[in-house]
Design an enzyme around this catalytic site. Sequence first.
Site, PDB file in Angstrom:
ATOM      1  N   GLN A  51       0.708  -1.398   0.221  1.00 16.69           N
ATOM      2  CA  GLN A  51      -0.001   0.049   0.001  1.00 16.69           C
ATOM      3  C   GLN A  51       0.808   1.256   0.014  1.00 16.69           C
ATOM      4  O   GLN A  51       0.502   2.413  -0.102  1.00 16.69           O
ATOM      5  CB  GLN A  51      -1.055  -0.029   1.205  1.00 16.69           C
ATOM      6  N   HIS A  71      -2.007  -5.316 -12.509  1.00 15.58           N
ATOM      7  CA  HIS A  71      -1.277  -5.003 -14.061  1.00 15.58           C
ATOM      8  C   HIS A  71      -2.430  -5.671 -14.945  1.00 15.58           C
ATOM      9  O   HIS A  71      -2.499  -5.236 -15.858  1.00 15.58           O
ATOM     10  CB  HIS A  71      -0.026  -5.615 -14.138  1.00 15.58           C
ATOM     11  N   ASP A  84       2.366   0.604  -8.172  1.00 15.51           N
ATOM     12  CA  ASP A  84       3.537   0.563  -8.628  1.00 15.51           C
ATOM     13  C   ASP A  84       4.444   1.620  -8.043  1.00 15.51           C
ATOM     14  O   ASP A  84       5.569   1.445  -7.756  1.00 15.51           O
ATOM     15  CB  ASP A  84       3.632   0.754 -10.004  1.00 15.51           C
ATOM     16  N   ARG A 109       3.891  -0.026  12.952  1.00 13.77           N
ATOM     17  CA  ARG A 109       3.619  -1.178  12.662  1.00 13.77           C
ATOM     18  C   ARG A 109       3.680  -1.204  11.112  1.00 13.77           C
ATOM     19  O   ARG A 109       3.159  -0.526  10.282  1.00 13.77           O
ATOM     20  CB  ARG A 109       2.360  -1.693  12.896  1.00 13.77           C
ATOM     21  N   HIS A 154       1.100  -9.174   4.584  1.00 19.77           N
ATOM     22  CA  HIS A 154      -0.051  -8.359   4.322  1.00 19.77           C
ATOM     23  C   HIS A 154      -0.512  -8.399   2.809  1.00 19.77           C
ATOM     24  O   HIS A 154      -0.565  -7.394   2.457  1.00 19.77           O
ATOM     25  CB  HIS A 154       0.209  -7.074   4.941  1.00 19.77           C
ATOM     26  N   ASN A 198      -1.866 -10.944   8.674  1.00 16.28           N
ATOM     27  CA  ASN A 198      -2.942  -9.794   8.707  1.00 16.28           C
ATOM     28  C   ASN A 198      -4.030 -10.338   7.910  1.00 16.28           C
ATOM     29  O   ASN A 198      -4.344 -10.571   6.892  1.00 16.28           O
ATOM     30  CB  ASN A 198      -2.394  -8.532   7.883  1.00 16.28           C
ATOM     31  N   GLU A 199      -5.007 -10.373   8.936  1.00 13.73           N
ATOM     32  CA  GLU A 199      -6.476 -10.822   8.394  1.00 13.73           C
ATOM     33  C   GLU A 199      -6.615 -11.725   7.653  1.00 13.73           C
ATOM     34  O   GLU A 199      -7.080 -11.569   6.310  1.00 13.73           O
ATOM     35  CB  GLU A 199      -7.182  -9.297   7.849  1.00 13.73           C
ATOM     36  N   ASN A 334      -7.708  -5.712  14.161  1.00 13.41           N
ATOM     37  CA  ASN A 334      -8.117  -4.837  13.388  1.00 13.41           C
ATOM     38  C   ASN A 334      -9.731  -4.469  13.703  1.00 13.41           C
ATOM     39  O   ASN A 334     -10.360  -5.192  13.272  1.00 13.41           O
ATOM     40  CB  ASN A 334      -7.884  -5.044  12.040  1.00 13.41           C
ATOM     41  N   TYR A 336     -12.488  -1.774  12.857  1.00 13.87           N
ATOM     42  CA  TYR A 336     -13.239  -0.654  12.113  1.00 13.87           C
ATOM     43  C   TYR A 336     -14.580  -0.206  12.558  1.00 13.87           C
ATOM     44  O   TYR A 336     -15.064   0.847  12.542  1.00 13.87           O
ATOM     45  CB  TYR A 336     -13.036  -0.804  10.745  1.00 13.87           C
ATOM     46  N   GLU A 403      -4.944  -2.157  14.054  1.00 12.29           N
ATOM     47  CA  GLU A 403      -5.479  -1.088  13.043  1.00 12.29           C
ATOM     48  C   GLU A 403      -6.652  -0.556  13.506  1.00 12.29           C
ATOM     49  O   GLU A 403      -7.503  -1.334  14.143  1.00 12.29           O
ATOM     50  CB  GLU A 403      -5.906  -2.059  11.680  1.00 12.29           C
TER      51      GLU A 403
HETATM   52  C1  PNW Z   1      -7.862  -3.850   6.431  1.00 14.25           C
HETATM   53  N1  PNW Z   1     -13.994  -4.468   5.734  1.00 14.25           N
HETATM   54  O1  PNW Z   1      -8.683  -4.240   5.500  1.00 14.25           O
HETATM   55  C2  PNW Z   1      -6.447  -3.917   5.958  1.00 14.25           C
HETATM   56  O2  PNW Z   1      -5.609  -4.653   6.753  1.00 14.25           O
HETATM   57  C3  PNW Z   1      -5.732  -2.754   5.423  1.00 14.25           C
HETATM   58  O3  PNW Z   1      -4.705  -2.991   4.450  1.00 14.25           O
HETATM   59  C4  PNW Z   1      -6.780  -1.661   4.830  1.00 14.25           C
HETATM   60  O4  PNW Z   1      -6.281  -0.511   4.213  1.00 14.25           O
HETATM   61  C5  PNW Z   1      -7.665  -1.341   5.961  1.00 14.25           C
HETATM   62  O5  PNW Z   1      -8.218  -2.090   6.706  1.00 14.25           O
HETATM   63  C6  PNW Z   1      -8.810  -0.318   5.325  1.00 14.25           C
HETATM   64  O6  PNW Z   1      -9.696  -0.856   4.379  1.00 14.25           O
HETATM   65  C7  PNW Z   1      -9.959  -4.184   5.643  1.00 14.25           C
HETATM   66  O7  PNW Z   1     -14.720  -4.612   4.675  1.00 14.25           O
HETATM   67  C8  PNW Z   1     -10.755  -4.135   4.508  1.00 14.25           C
HETATM   68  O8  PNW Z   1     -14.683  -4.585   6.791  1.00 14.25           O
HETATM   69  C9  PNW Z   1     -12.117  -4.152   4.457  1.00 14.25           C
HETATM   70  C10 PNW Z   1     -12.598  -4.510   6.097  1.00 14.25           C
HETATM   71  C11 PNW Z   1     -11.981  -4.572   7.011  1.00 14.25           C
HETATM   72  C12 PNW Z   1     -10.517  -4.357   6.842  1.00 14.25           C
END
Ligand code: PNW
Length: 496
Positions: A51, A71, A84, A109, A154, A198-199, A334, A336, A403
Amino acid sequence: MWLLILFVVIGLFGSESFVEANFTTNCTIVAKGNLKFPKKFSFGVATSAYQIEGGWNADGKGISTWDEFTHNYPEKIKDGSNGDSAAESYRLFELDLQALKQLGVKHYRFSIAWTRIFPTGDIHLKNQKGIDYYNMVINKLLANKIEPMVTMYHWDLPVGIQKFGGFFNSMIIDQFSDYAEELFKLFGDRVKTWITFNEPNNICKSGYAPTLIEAPGVGDYICFTNVLKAHGATYRLYQKKFAKKQKGKIGITLDIWFVFSKTNNTDDVARAMHYNLGLLAYPIFSKSGDFPPIVLKEIEKSSIEEGRKKSRLPSLGEYWTKIIQGSGDFLGINYYTSRYVKPATEPMGKNPSMERDINVQMDFDPNWPRAKADWLYCVPQGLEGLLKYIRDEYDNVEVKITENGWVDSGELNDDNRIRYYKSHIQAVLNAINDGCNVTSYSAWSLIDNFEWLKGYTEKFGLYYVNMKSNKKGRIPKKSALYYKKVIATRSVPNDV
Ligand code: PNW
């Protein structure tokens, strides 16, 4: 004429424009208890290699699944872009370092691009320039008293590994643990916090693993099983060969939406949590190990009903259950957002699929303020609830929030991001005050970066980066200054 009306309607209600629920009342949480974080608590920020780094083929780097995917299928990325060059952290790490220093973080991190060190994925071929890059990053962080927290994987799998089937082939267990062993040898003298994956949810289930063949309800479970085995094998290897000398900690990062029930039905919540978190957390962090009993039982029953000879999700078996059980010094989370759940009235999703196996309806509350991404609502009470759930379900295991963040279009005056951080950091403090063993928090993300399928249309950074300029300066948004204050005061300032 009709077309025009259609465009106007899409314009008004399409995913770009949405009604923002009231932030000032609905993205808040009441402070409970102590107003300061413990002295040892570590505040940091997070990023990932694909990223931010750019330099996709620089200095002998090999090709990853994400290089290949972006690509070959630019039409699958919202703005047709790719990583890229991204924020060019490969060339411009110094700028990231200045931002980290300005924030005053205690840890950073970041992830290692497997293909930068082993271009084909196989450890027989080593790329010294890639090793030099991560040595430089780690050494400069340490020279500035910033602790490196390293994610080994990741999502940017070497295509050389994908050719063997990637996470569908149990060869990944050796391929990954061999790679991890090299990382311990190369960097373990200085890196004391490792995150294997990661995830895995996104590795195994979604478009985030673009080259995986879709086989829901079967393939995703094979992938989970292989991730768990690769993680467990890596943990044991570290204990056997490195732990005594290097004294580091190893964990895994899981993503989870916390869930509530509108009718206060604790069974619905427990089932949803066993599938969404337990599938990966239970084998590692529960006392008994293996997948959650209810999940094993339900999927076996459906599998037999579907006319199969055995379950689509077999038990890990005695040998692997033992290796995987207890194979985490901490649980990375993580977080959100959250959802409401209730049992589905009609069977959900495809047959078979994990969605059908879980069979719960997920809903959001219209009062929750929504971000630019259609999945992200501000629900700080979900983070507090999740941390307490982990405390009670998993014997108060050490949790690192790896995260947490808010997405917008990249504006510098990002009050909504500040509101999101303020309420979520308060949620963490409330949980700590209530006995939860949370030791660190990483904001996602340090800088604007390549947001996978959304390209550069959605921004999570505390620092703005002009992706089109060659200089790619990092400009602090208002939220960066807020987070700096959080770190300096170890409290939750009342700025917005
Ligand atoms: C994480 N969802 O991904 C990733 O670890 C990161 O790379 C990413 O940039 C970040 O969250 C923000 O999206 C997720 O749909 C992607 O719930 C999607 C979800 C959750 C985490």
